[in-house]
Design an enzyme around this catalytic site. Structure first.
Site, mmCIF file in Angstrom:
data_model
loop_
_atom_site.group_PDB
_atom_site.id
_atom_site.type_symbol
_atom_site.label_atom_id
_atom_site.label_comp_id
_atom_site.label_asym_id
_atom_site.label_seq_id
_atom_site.Cartn_x
_atom_site.Cartn_y
_atom_site.Cartn_z
ATOM 1 N N CYS A 158 -4.531 40.666 -0.297
ATOM 2 C CA CYS A 158 -5.105 41.847 -0.963
ATOM 3 C C CYS A 158 -6.293 42.426 -0.204
ATOM 4 O O CYS A 158 -6.613 43.602 -0.346
ATOM 5 C CB CYS A 158 -5.506 41.501 -2.395
ATOM 6 S SG CYS A 158 -4.053 41.155 -3.409
ATOM 7 N N ASP B 159 8.936 14.749 -8.210
ATOM 8 C CA ASP B 159 9.775 14.665 -9.405
ATOM 9 C C ASP B 159 10.856 13.627 -9.095
ATOM 10 O O ASP B 159 11.135 13.350 -7.941
ATOM 11 C CB ASP B 159 10.404 16.043 -9.694
ATOM 12 C CG ASP B 159 11.057 16.073 -11.073
ATOM 13 O OD1 ASP B 159 11.514 17.150 -11.474
ATOM 14 O OD2 ASP B 159 11.110 15.009 -11.719
ATOM 15 N N HIS C 4 -0.099 35.541 -2.014
ATOM 16 C CA HIS C 4 -0.798 36.160 -3.161
ATOM 17 C C HIS C 4 -0.394 35.497 -4.484
ATOM 18 O O HIS C 4 -1.242 35.193 -5.333
ATOM 19 C CB HIS C 4 -0.501 37.660 -3.237
ATOM 20 C CG HIS C 4 -0.954 38.253 -4.534
ATOM 21 N ND1 HIS C 4 -2.271 38.581 -4.797
ATOM 22 C CD2 HIS C 4 -0.275 38.503 -5.680
ATOM 23 C CE1 HIS C 4 -2.373 39.024 -6.045
ATOM 24 N NE2 HIS C 4 -1.187 38.979 -6.600
ATOM 25 N N CYS D 236 -7.925 41.360 -6.916
ATOM 26 C CA CYS D 236 -7.706 40.091 -6.213
ATOM 27 C C CYS D 236 -8.415 40.115 -4.866
ATOM 28 O O CYS D 236 -8.416 41.132 -4.174
ATOM 29 C CB CYS D 236 -6.203 39.880 -6.007
ATOM 30 S SG CYS D 236 -5.807 38.327 -5.157
ATOM 31 N N ASP E 8 3.485 22.772 -12.987
ATOM 32 C CA ASP E 8 4.112 23.076 -11.692
ATOM 33 C C ASP E 8 5.206 24.112 -11.927
ATOM 34 O O ASP E 8 5.838 24.126 -13.001
ATOM 35 C CB ASP E 8 4.744 21.816 -11.080
ATOM 36 C CG ASP E 8 6.198 21.643 -11.546
ATOM 37 O OD1 ASP E 8 6.381 21.044 -12.627
ATOM 38 O OD2 ASP E 8 7.111 22.143 -10.866
ATOM 39 N N CYS F 290 -7.720 37.829 -2.408
ATOM 40 C CA CYS F 290 -6.986 36.930 -1.499
ATOM 41 C C CYS F 290 -6.772 37.589 -0.141
ATOM 42 O O CYS F 290 -6.946 38.800 0.021
ATOM 43 C CB CYS F 290 -5.650 36.518 -2.121
ATOM 44 S SG CYS F 290 -4.295 37.676 -1.886
HETATM 45 O O1 SQO Z 1 12.492 17.061 -18.311
HETATM 46 C C1 SQO Z 1 12.314 17.100 -17.086
HETATM 47 N N1 SQO Z 1 12.332 15.954 -16.361
HETATM 48 C C2 SQO Z 1 12.138 15.961 -15.000
HETATM 49 N N2 SQO Z 1 11.921 17.078 -14.317
HETATM 50 C C3 SQO Z 1 11.914 18.280 -14.976
HETATM 51 C C4 SQO Z 1 11.737 19.468 -14.245
HETATM 52 C C5 SQO Z 1 11.773 20.683 -14.928
HETATM 53 N N3 SQO Z 1 11.696 21.978 -14.474
HETATM 54 C C6 SQO Z 1 11.854 22.728 -15.584
HETATM 55 N N4 SQO Z 1 11.912 24.061 -15.573
HETATM 56 C C7 SQO Z 1 11.933 24.788 -14.309
HETATM 57 C C8 SQO Z 1 12.222 26.201 -14.675
HETATM 58 N N5 SQO Z 1 12.103 27.002 -13.475
HETATM 59 C C9 SQO Z 1 11.434 28.264 -13.828
HETATM 60 C C10 SQO Z 1 11.385 29.184 -12.634
HETATM 61 O O2 SQO Z 1 12.700 29.378 -12.096
HETATM 62 C C11 SQO Z 1 13.360 28.162 -11.698
HETATM 63 C C12 SQO Z 1 13.447 27.212 -12.874
HETATM 64 N N6 SQO Z 1 11.976 22.025 -16.708
HETATM 65 C C13 SQO Z 1 11.947 20.719 -16.330
HETATM 66 C C14 SQO Z 1 12.107 19.556 -17.066
HETATM 67 C C15 SQO Z 1 12.101 18.332 -16.379
#
Ligand code: SQO
Length: 375
Positions: free
Chosen positions: A312, A95, A338, A307, A269, A309
Site C-alpha cells: 500500500c 495439522d 497485503h 494500510c 489459521d 504495508c
Molecule cells: O476439525 C479439524 N481437525 C483438523 N484440522 C482441521 C482443519 C480445518 N480447516 C477448516 N476449515 C478451512 C476452511 N477454509 C476456508 C478458506 O477456504 C479453504 C477452506 N476446518 C477445519 C477443521 C479441522
C-alpha cells in the site's frame, strides 16, 4: 515433563471476556489472540520468511498430509526439520492430516485402526493412523503438533457424530502414547462434536482428562452458518482450561477472527489471505476489493487507504490490477503480502482493544467500516 508450550494469560477484556495472552514456544513467545498464516507445503505462498517476519507473523502452519506425500517427512527430517528446511526460526504448527484426507480424497474408509484412502495426486492407496500422523509430525519437528482426528462433514447426524467423537477421543489417547518428543513438541487435542452441545461436552471432557498442553476446536469452518459457529464456540470454549491455549482451526475471515476472539479463542489459521490474494481479491478496511474490476483501471490510490504495508505504500490499484490481468507473478505477491499483513494487523488491533477493555466497541467500528453491518 517440561511442556515446550506454555500459555500465559495477561488479562481478560472486561467488555467481552476475550483473552490477551502470550504463547511461549521453543521458537519464541508470541502475543495472542494471533493469526497464523498457512504455508501448506513449507512456504506461505509467494512470501519469504523475511517478509513474514517484517509483518509480525509469529507462528505459521504447514501440513502433515501434504509434506508426507511431497517431499516426504524423511527428507525434511534429514534437512534438520521444518525450521531448517524452510529457513523459519519462529513458531511452526502442523495439522495432523485428518482434515486433508477428508477434504481431498473421495475414496476413504474409516476404521478403528485408521483411515484408508487414495493419494490425491496419483491415486495410490494410503493409510493414516494416529501413530503414523504423530510419527510424521515428530519427523517434521513443528513446535505444535495436532492429534489425528476425524472432522465430520457438516451437517452430520447426532448418531454419526457420537461414534465419531468417541473414536477421535480414543485416537487422541493413541497419539499421546505414540508421541516421541513431548519435551520439544506440544501435542494439542482437537475437540469435535459438531453443533451438538452434549457431544462437545463429552469430547472436551475426554480430551481435558488427557491433559494436553493446548486444545483446538475442530469441526468448524466446514460450511456451517456463522451463527452456528458462534453458538458452538459459546458453549465449547468455557469447557477448556483457562490456562491453556485455544485454537480455532481453519478460521478465517476478519469478522470470524473478531467474533472468535470475543468467544475466548487465542489462535486462528486460514488459507484465505493467500488463497483469495492469488485471484486478485484483497481485504481492506472498507471491505473486499476485487482488483480486476474495470473501475480500478485508472485508480492510482493504494489497495487500502488506511494500510501502511509495503504494497500500500508503494503501488496503486491500477498497477496491481494490470499485473493481475497480465498474470504477472509480482501481482499475486503484492496482494498476498497485503492480505496476510491485514489479518496480522487486525489481530494487533484486537489485542489493543482487549488491553483497553473495548473489544465490543472495536467490533462495532470495524463491522461498520468493513460493511458487515450493512444490509
Ligand atoms: O476439525 C479439524 N481437525 C483438523 N484440522 C482441521 C482443519 C480445518 N480447516 C477448516 N476449515 C478451512 C476452511 N477454509 C476456508 C478458506 O477456504 C479453504 C477452506 N476446518 C477445519 C477443521 C479441522
Amino acid at each position: 515433563m517440561t511442556t515446550p508450550i506454555r500459555f500465559e494469560l495477561i488479562k481478560t477484556c472486561r467488555q467481552t471476556g476475550a483473552r490477551l495472552g502470550i504463547l511461549h514456544t521453543p521458537h519464541g513467545s508470541f502475543e495472542t489472540p494471533m493469526f497464523m498464516p498457512v504455508g501448506t507445503l513449507a512456504t506461505v505462498k509467494t512470501l519469504s520468511p523475511e517478509e513474514l517476519k517484517e509483518m509480525g507473523a509469529g507462528v505459521i502452519l504447514s501440513n502433515t498430509y501434504h509434506l508426507w506425500l511431497r517431499p516426504g517427512h524423511d527428507i525434511v527430517e534429514e534437512a534438520g526439520g521444518l525450521h531448517a528446511f524452510m529457513n523459519w526460526d519462529r513458531g511452526i504448527l502442523t495439522d495432523s492430516g485428518g482434515f486433508q484426507v477428508f477434504s481431498l480424497s473421495e475414496f476413504r474408509r474409516i476404521e478403528e485402526e485408521g483411515v484408508y484412502f487414495r493419494n490425491h495426486l496419483n491415486g495410490d492407496k494410503l493409510f493414516l493412523s494416529p501413530e503414523k500422523a504423530v510419527e510424521i509430525q515428530n519427523a517434521l519437528g513443528a513446535d505444535i503438533i495436532m492429534a489425528f482426528d476425524e472432522c465430520p462433514p457438516y451437517p452430520a447426524t447426532y448418531e454419526y457424530m457420537k461414534q465419531s467423537i468417541e473414536r477421535t477421543s480414543r485416537w487422541a489417547e493413541r497419539c499421546l502414547k505414540a508421541h516421541r518428543r513431548p519435551n520439544e513438541q506440544g501435542l494439542f487435542g482437537i475437540v469435535q462434536g459438531g453443533e451438538y452441545e452434549e457431544l462437545r461436552r463429552q469430547s472436551a471432557r475426554d480430551l481435558v482428562s488427557l491433559d494436553f498442553p493446548g486444545y483446538a476446536v475442530g469441526g468448524l469452518s466446514v460450511g456451517e452458518p456463522k451463527e452456528v459457529m458462534n453458538r458452538v464456540l459459546e458453549f465449547t470454549t468455557p469447557l477448556l482450561p483457562a490456562d491453556k491455549p485455544r485454537y480455532l482451526m481453519g478460521v478465517g475471515s476478519p469478522d470470524s477472527l473478531i467474533d472468535g476472539a470475543i468467544r475466548g479463542i487465542d489462535m486462528f489459521d486460514c488459507v484465505l489471505p493467500t488463497r483469495i490474494g492469488r485471484n486478485g481479491t484483497v481485504m481492506t478496511s472498507e471491505g473486499r476489493v476485487v482488483i480486476k474490476n474495470a473501475q480500478y483501471a485508472r485508480d492510482f490510490s493504494p489497495l487500502d487507504p488506511n494500510c501502511d504495508c509495503y504494497t500500500c505504500r508503494n503501488y496503486t490499484r491500477a498497477y496491481i490490477r494490470h499485473l493481475i490481468k497480465c498474470d504477472e507473478t509480482f501481482g499475486i505477491r503484492l496482494t498476498s503480502y497485503h492480505n496476510v499483513y491485514f489479518l496480522i494487523k487486525l489481530m494487533e488491533q484486537v489485542r489493543q482493544a482487549i488491553r483497553e477493555d473495548r473489544l465490543a466497541d472495536f467490533r462495532e467500528e470495524f463491522f461498520e467500516c468493513y460493511g458487515f453491518n450493512k444490509p
